[in-house]
Design an enzyme around this catalytic site. Structure first.
Site: not given
Ligand SMILES: *Cc1c(COP(=O)(O)O)cnc(C)c1O
Length: 383
Positions: A84, A106, A368
């Site tokens: 993010k 948000e 992610s």
């Molecule tokens: C917020 C988040 C997501 C989901 O958001 P996307 O916009 O679909 O990437 C996925 N993995 C992590 C670690 C997150 O914090």
């Protein structure tokens, strides 16, 4: 700039917001090719966030699962623990360039709120975050972190008191204050030009991964796997490979057997919400339904419009992984690689765990985020 991805996307907003979004698009087009802006951004991504992130060959996991070669794109190693921050830094720099003094955002679980508060502290911008009261109670620690970073957290008591209501409030604030305020949307969704801007700021993931896999394997991977909440980490990885013969798989939250967040794999239908046309979970009257996942970051009723289009064109495939499978992946990756994934990312790993006929495949999983934030919750669940 393209306003639609196929028939999805667009700009469904009150008339008063149209000039603000037009201005945002205009300014974004300027910085997209501005060398000094892009250099400034790269420097922060490298020195402050920790890019480039490694592309790591998970040998023990590959062997355990009987999959050819599994690579992990290590977004979990970034500052604040997830992808993010790529978008938060990019949009904050853009806001500054536009002369905005204040940013708002948000947040659901608080991850995007913390990333935005971090970018605001770094760049000296005023920051306010909207968060549903239900979420704020569940994620006390993130509320504290945002406050610590100098951000004001506005608790939202309307509707279901979760992410969708926080987005509504943030859009309201933006409509009233766009002259000095930038709305920093956290995923590849919302009205045009946000889905494009967020994708572009996250595309660094795929650009790096492509270069790294070519260096390590001398060829492209067979397959990319990423979890899909709003869709930003997935599109960030996918975008560099769209014109290549590489399979792409987005993984949604299958939930607990009763409730879920399957927008592209379930019974969701097209609709319009939060400024965009896309797939949403809704009842037969078009009322948005409550979603559920063990992982808060995948718990949103809609999905970014580019994913709706990739599904319709059958360029990407969407699948779902339930809570139990994600929890099992959370443990397996910890035990076989010493890496604890975020519960969101565990959904992507969980899909690879049930893939068939993959013994010759080279797969990149987008990791992610890291699992520290989820450890207390998983500890309770496994008791
Ligand atoms: C917020 C988040 C997501 C989901 O958001 P996307 O916009 O679909 O990437 C996925 N993995 C992590 C670690 C997150 O914090």
């Amino acid at each position: 700039m393209k306003r639609y991805f196929g028939k999805y996307g667009g700009q469904f907003v009150p008339e008063t917001l149209v000039p603000a979004l037009a201005h945002l698009e205009e300014e974004y087009c300027k910085i997209k090719d501005d060398k000094s802006f892009q250099e400034n951004l790269s420097n922060l991504l490298f020195d402050y966030c920790g890019r480039p992130t490694p592309l790591y060959l998970a040998k023990r996991l590959s062997k355990k699962l009987g999959v050819g070669r599994i690579y992990l794109k290590r977004e979990d190693l970034l500052h604040t623990g997830a992808h993010k921050i790529n978008n938060a830094i990019g949009q904050s720099l853009l806001a500054k360039k536009m002369g905005k003094k204040r940013i708002i955002a948000e947040t659901g679980a608080g991850q995007h709120g913390v990333a935005t508060a971090t970018a605001a502290a770094l760049l000296g911008l005023e920051c306010e975050i909207y968060m549903g009261s239900t979420d704020a109670k569940r994620q006390e620690l993130n509320v504290f972190k945002m406050n610590l970073l100098g951000t004001k957290v506005n608790i939202v008591e309307s509707g279901s008191k979760t992410l969708k209501d926080a987005i509504n409030e943030a859009l309201r604030d933006y409509t009233a204050n766009f002259k000095d305020t930038h709305y920093l949307i956290g995923s590849a969704l919302g009205p045009h030009p946000y889905p494009t801007i967020v994708r572009d700021f996250q595309s660094v993931i795929g650009i790096e991964a492509k270069k790294q896999i070519l260096e390590k394997e001398g060829k492209l991977p067979d397959c990319l796997v990423a979890c899909v909440g709003g869709g930003s980490n997935a599109i960030g990885l996918f975008s560099a490979f769209l014109d290549e013969p590489v399979e792409m798989i987005g993984v949604e939250a299958g939930g607990n057997g009763k409730q879920h967040a399957e927008r592209l794999t379930g019974k969701a239908r097209e609709g319009v919400l939060h400024g965009m046309k896309s797939y949403f979970l809704q009842d037969e009257n078009g009322q948005i339904q409550n979603t559920y996942s063990v992982s808060a970051g995948l718990d949103y009723a809609g999905v970014g419009p580019e994913h709706s289009n990739l599904k319709e064109m059958e360029r990407a495939k969407y699948v779902s992984v339930n809570d139990q499978e994600a929890l099992s992946a959370f443990k397996t990756l910890s035990q076989y690689e010493g890496i604890t994934p975020a519960l969101e990312s565990a959904h992507a790993v969980g899909y690879v765990m049930k893939m068939e006929k993959a013994e010759d495949k080279t797969i990149i999983i987008n990791l992610s985020g890291r699992g520290d934030k989820d450890a207390p919750q998983v500890m309770e669940l496994l008791k």
